[in-house]
Design an enzyme around this catalytic site. Sequence first.
Site, PDB file in Angstrom:
ATOM      1  CB  SER A 193      -0.880   0.054   1.199  1.00 35.45           C
ATOM      2  OG  SER A 193      -1.541   1.614   1.377  1.00 35.45           O
ATOM      3  CE1 TYR A 196      -2.943  -1.292   5.873  1.00 32.13           C
ATOM      4  CE2 TYR A 196      -2.530   0.960   5.282  1.00 32.13           C
ATOM      5  CZ  TYR A 196      -2.931  -0.422   4.832  1.00 32.13           C
ATOM      6  OH  TYR A 196      -3.288  -0.544   3.593  1.00 32.13           O
TER       7      TYR A 196
END
Length: 310
Positions: free
Chosen positions: A158, A184
């Site tokens: 990501s 994350y």
Amino acid sequence: MALSEQHPLPSGLGAHTSAREALGERRLEEITAIVTGGYAGIGLETTRVLAAAGAAVIVPARDLEKARKAVGGLANVTIEPLDLASPSTIDSFAARHADNPLHLLINNAGIMAVPLARDSRGIESQLATNHLGHFQLFLRLVPALQRASGARVVALSSRGHVRSAFDFEDPNFERRPYDKMLAYGQSKTANVLFAVEADRRYRQDGIRAYAVHPGAILDTDLARHYDPKELESVVERARRIGSFKSVEQGAATTVWCASSPQLDDIGGVYCENCDVAPVKPEGDDGVRPHAVDARLAERLWSWSEQWLDP
């Protein structure tokens, strides 16, 4: 990975390419693929496109009922139980497939911005699910990937990797305050480092690995743990830089990495918008140097091996 490989080809495709367009006219009748999380969001679109082209797609699922509703009616698709936060289920799943050729392993499943939790090993949950579970799955499936005599592994990373390098001193937030977005980001950096080192270690066996940034996609439930104000801020930034994509566009770079002959001699790279991304220390595109550092990739591999159950 030679860092010189980490630059656009160019591929001739782009941010608005759909997954079906990324595949083109290629047929996949002889291909077996595993797509984790292949029953929701961009994973579901990946499953649809691969299966429609003739690939035999295996979809591991934590929520079997949800998976049946999503892909139970698709030809060439089978569903099997797997929980990436449960080491025993990973081993059970892999044992059923280790003796058969596996051409594509797409590590698509993931969680984002969740409250602090840990798996049975004590690993922070985003790191456990997004990285370590997939790392274990890959290692257990190496024999199957070797039997394919030409296999690809695609790790869904990501843009979030820019938020954090991998913190080897305190990866599980045992001494520093927990920040769900730093956690994350760390897990997404780990996905890229995994692809770098997996490609280095196994390219001689015909296994090539890639990390993918799919883009900003609203039509998934990945952001369900954001509070409304946080989500509004994320949406505004994505709108400002024009990075929103549909689910069909979000799955395109995954499918391109899984199938494009343009990547036959390239691996261990981070890709976005259906092309290899440039290395950039800042900016709204590209990959950060900390995510493609070969020394860090080797160090993370050793760290990850230590956490696997014997």
